[in-house]
Design a protein around this motif. Structure first.
Motif, mmCIF file in Angstrom:
data_model
loop_
_atom_site.group_PDB
_atom_site.id
_atom_site.type_symbol
_atom_site.label_atom_id
_atom_site.label_comp_id
_atom_site.label_asym_id
_atom_site.label_seq_id
_atom_site.Cartn_x
_atom_site.Cartn_y
_atom_site.Cartn_z
ATOM 1 N N ALA A 288 0.814 -1.225 0.000
ATOM 2 C CA ALA A 288 0.000 0.000 0.000
ATOM 3 C C ALA A 288 0.839 1.264 0.000
ATOM 4 O O ALA A 288 0.314 2.357 -0.216
ATOM 5 C CB ALA A 288 -0.925 0.004 1.223
ATOM 6 N N THR A 289 2.148 1.112 0.222
ATOM 7 C CA THR A 289 3.001 2.305 0.346
ATOM 8 C C THR A 289 4.169 2.241 -0.627
ATOM 9 O O THR A 289 4.025 2.592 -1.797
ATOM 10 C CB THR A 289 3.501 2.445 1.798
ATOM 11 O OG1 THR A 289 4.112 1.193 2.223
ATOM 12 C CG2 THR A 289 2.349 2.751 2.750
ATOM 13 N N ASP A 290 5.320 1.771 -0.182
ATOM 14 C CA ASP A 290 6.536 1.820 -0.990
ATOM 15 C C ASP A 290 6.444 1.009 -2.280
ATOM 16 O O ASP A 290 7.081 1.355 -3.284
ATOM 17 C CB ASP A 290 7.726 1.308 -0.173
ATOM 18 C CG ASP A 290 8.035 2.185 1.021
ATOM 19 O OD1 ASP A 290 7.484 3.309 1.089
ATOM 20 O OD2 ASP A 290 8.811 1.765 1.896
ATOM 21 N N TRP A 291 5.685 -0.067 -2.271
ATOM 22 C CA TRP A 291 5.619 -0.943 -3.448
ATOM 23 C C TRP A 291 4.333 -0.766 -4.253
ATOM 24 O O TRP A 291 3.997 -1.611 -5.075
ATOM 25 C CB TRP A 291 5.747 -2.409 -3.021
ATOM 26 C CG TRP A 291 7.133 -2.801 -2.585
ATOM 27 C CD1 TRP A 291 8.186 -1.977 -2.304
ATOM 28 C CD2 TRP A 291 7.614 -4.135 -2.380
ATOM 29 N NE1 TRP A 291 9.281 -2.696 -1.927
ATOM 30 C CE2 TRP A 291 8.970 -4.031 -1.966
ATOM 31 C CE3 TRP A 291 7.051 -5.395 -2.500
ATOM 32 C CZ2 TRP A 291 9.754 -5.149 -1.671
ATOM 33 C CZ3 TRP A 291 7.826 -6.508 -2.205
ATOM 34 C CH2 TRP A 291 9.165 -6.385 -1.799
ATOM 35 N N ASP A 292 3.619 0.292 -4.067
ATOM 36 C CA ASP A 292 2.330 0.464 -4.745
ATOM 37 C C ASP A 292 2.527 0.669 -6.245
ATOM 38 O O ASP A 292 3.066 1.691 -6.678
ATOM 39 C CB ASP A 292 1.568 1.648 -4.151
ATOM 40 C CG ASP A 292 0.202 1.828 -4.789
ATOM 41 O OD1 ASP A 292 -0.249 0.905 -5.503
ATOM 42 O OD2 ASP A 292 -0.418 2.890 -4.591
ATOM 43 N N ILE A 293 2.081 -0.291 -7.043
ATOM 44 C CA ILE A 293 2.173 -0.196 -8.500
ATOM 45 C C ILE A 293 0.835 -0.496 -9.166
ATOM 46 O O ILE A 293 0.776 -0.784 -10.367
ATOM 47 C CB ILE A 293 3.232 -1.175 -9.057
ATOM 48 C CG1 ILE A 293 2.920 -2.609 -8.592
ATOM 49 C CG2 ILE A 293 4.642 -0.755 -8.666
ATOM 50 C CD1 ILE A 293 3.695 -3.676 -9.333
ATOM 51 N N THR A 294 -0.254 -0.425 -8.421
ATOM 52 C CA THR A 294 -1.547 -0.835 -8.971
ATOM 53 C C THR A 294 -1.950 -0.004 -10.185
ATOM 54 O O THR A 294 -2.674 -0.494 -11.060
ATOM 55 C CB THR A 294 -2.649 -0.746 -7.897
ATOM 56 O OG1 THR A 294 -2.599 0.539 -7.249
ATOM 57 C CG2 THR A 294 -2.468 -1.833 -6.851
ATOM 58 N N ASP A 295 -1.478 1.242 -10.254
ATOM 59 C CA ASP A 295 -1.825 2.075 -11.413
ATOM 60 C C ASP A 295 -1.023 1.699 -12.651
ATOM 61 O O ASP A 295 -1.291 2.200 -13.750
ATOM 62 C CB ASP A 295 -1.638 3.556 -11.092
ATOM 63 C CG ASP A 295 -0.192 3.907 -10.732
ATOM 64 O OD1 ASP A 295 0.591 2.985 -10.426
ATOM 65 O OD2 ASP A 295 0.145 5.108 -10.745
ATOM 66 N N GLN A 296 -0.054 0.803 -12.511
ATOM 67 C CA GLN A 296 0.779 0.393 -13.637
ATOM 68 C C GLN A 296 0.382 -0.970 -14.199
ATOM 69 O O GLN A 296 0.890 -1.385 -15.240
ATOM 70 C CB GLN A 296 2.248 0.327 -13.204
ATOM 71 C CG GLN A 296 2.804 1.627 -12.642
ATOM 72 C CD GLN A 296 4.206 1.440 -12.108
ATOM 73 O OE1 GLN A 296 4.997 0.657 -12.634
ATOM 74 N NE2 GLN A 296 4.524 2.147 -11.021
ATOM 75 N N LEU A 297 -0.504 -1.661 -13.520
ATOM 76 C CA LEU A 297 -0.835 -3.033 -13.906
ATOM 77 C C LEU A 297 -1.983 -3.067 -14.916
ATOM 78 O O LEU A 297 -2.869 -2.204 -14.897
ATOM 79 C CB LEU A 297 -1.214 -3.845 -12.669
ATOM 80 C CG LEU A 297 -0.124 -3.973 -11.598
ATOM 81 C CD1 LEU A 297 -0.655 -4.745 -10.394
ATOM 82 C CD2 LEU A 297 1.115 -4.652 -12.165
#
Length: 327
Positions: A288-297
């Protein structure tokens, strides 16, 4: 909540059938928390649940779906109150316990994880079981030394759920040489769109190679298993590691001890089913923080009636990226 929609798989004379049905709470497995399901997702394991002898569902009728996110509506667990946004991946859901392909789920509270404040219920299922598994694999390889941005990393099953998320996550973390392994040339562009720097097809793997070959990769995330794992092992460099997350390519591993005793290669398994909840919460917090890439998937959003068609795509090997189900 008197009646609600669910996908129900039934067995009759060794034949499986499935359809959307209107059911009530009496059909749900026991638990002390009831959740109004907002989203679920499709994973390889879900596809197996729809297959005769798929090795997933143990008894019928069963509501499949190995993960979900939603809002607590009733709770006898002091850790959860109505209105809490929660998610669930793994445990026995969709296997021996009615799962996420329904508008409501009833589960033990100890299986649930609070969705971090900066993550939505939709984003939780964009990650889903596949994304959580990919994150566990990346974290494990980091613990085993995958910290140099120039590390050569292979991702097998690069266009599937686990593989596509793993590639995007590795690129977000700054790795500069990520190779996607796909089963056919028509998938090369898809893997590159997901972020792979290089792409190879399974035909490039030597099926009769020597126990040790040229050191091509330092680390690998293998969502395929079987023969593919056997073919990757001899190519891993000294001190490298492979994280195996799936068995779409089979369960058998044919290899020798040489990669382990001459190159100090580590072969580690990634389980996302029985992970303890404190560990789960920690992983979800970093997603939910440092690894958030949901907008790239790459995400496809479907409704409950579209599930059978999407399951068929997974079975045919035509599914890419992440598919979420909105209820």
């Amino acid at each position: 909540m008197d009646k609600f929609n669910a996908i129900v798989i039934r067995e009759n004379n060794d034949q499986l059938s499935f359809q959307r049905e209107m059911i009530d709470l009496s059909m749900l497995s026991e638990g002390n928390v009831i959740v109004r399901v907002n989203y679920s997702s499709l994973n390889y394991k879900d596809m197996l649940a729809f297959q005769p002898n798929g090795g997933v569902i143990r008894s019928y009728p069963m509501i499949p779906g190995v993960d979900f996110s939603g809002e607590v509506v009733q709770s006898d667990d002091p850790n959860f109150v109505p209105g809490d946004e929660v998610l669930l991946t793994g445990y026995d859901v969709g296997v021996t316990h009615t799962g996420g392909f329904a508008e409501y789920a009833r589960v033990p509270g100890k299986w649930l994880v609070h969705i971090p404040e900066t993550m939505s219920m939709r984003e939780a299922m964009i990650w889903g079981t596949a994304g959580f598994t990919a994150a566990m694999a990346v974290e494990k390889l980091q613990q085993l030394g995958m910290n140099d941005p120039k590390s050569r990393i292979l991702v097998a099953g690069a266009t599937g759920g686990v593989g596509s998320v793993a590639i995007a996550l590795l690129k977000q973390l700054g790795f500069q040489s990520v190779t996607g392994l796909v089963h056919s040339g028509e998938r090369e562009k898809i893997a590159r769109d997901f972020g792979a720097d290089h792409v190879i097809t399974s035909s490039r793997l030597d099926k009769d190679q020597a126990p040790l070959t040229t050191e091509k990769y330092d680390f690998a995330i293998d969502a395929v298993g079987g023969e593919v794992t056997s073919q990757i092992l001899p190519t891993i460099s000294y001190g490298g590691s492979i994280a195996v997350t799936g068995n779409a390519g089979g369960n058998q591993l044919l290899t020798t001890v040489l990669p382990f005793i001459l190159r100090a290669v580590s072969l580690v398994g990634i389980d996302s089913v029985a992970v303890k909840n404190d560990k789960r919460q920690a992983v979800w917090n970093i997603l939910a923080t440092d690894w958030d890439i949901t907008d790239q998937l790459q995400v496809t959003e479907i409704g409950i009636d579209d599930i059978p068609d999407e399951v068929a795509k997974i079975q045919a090997g035509n599914h890419t990226g992440r598919t979420i189900i909105r209820f």
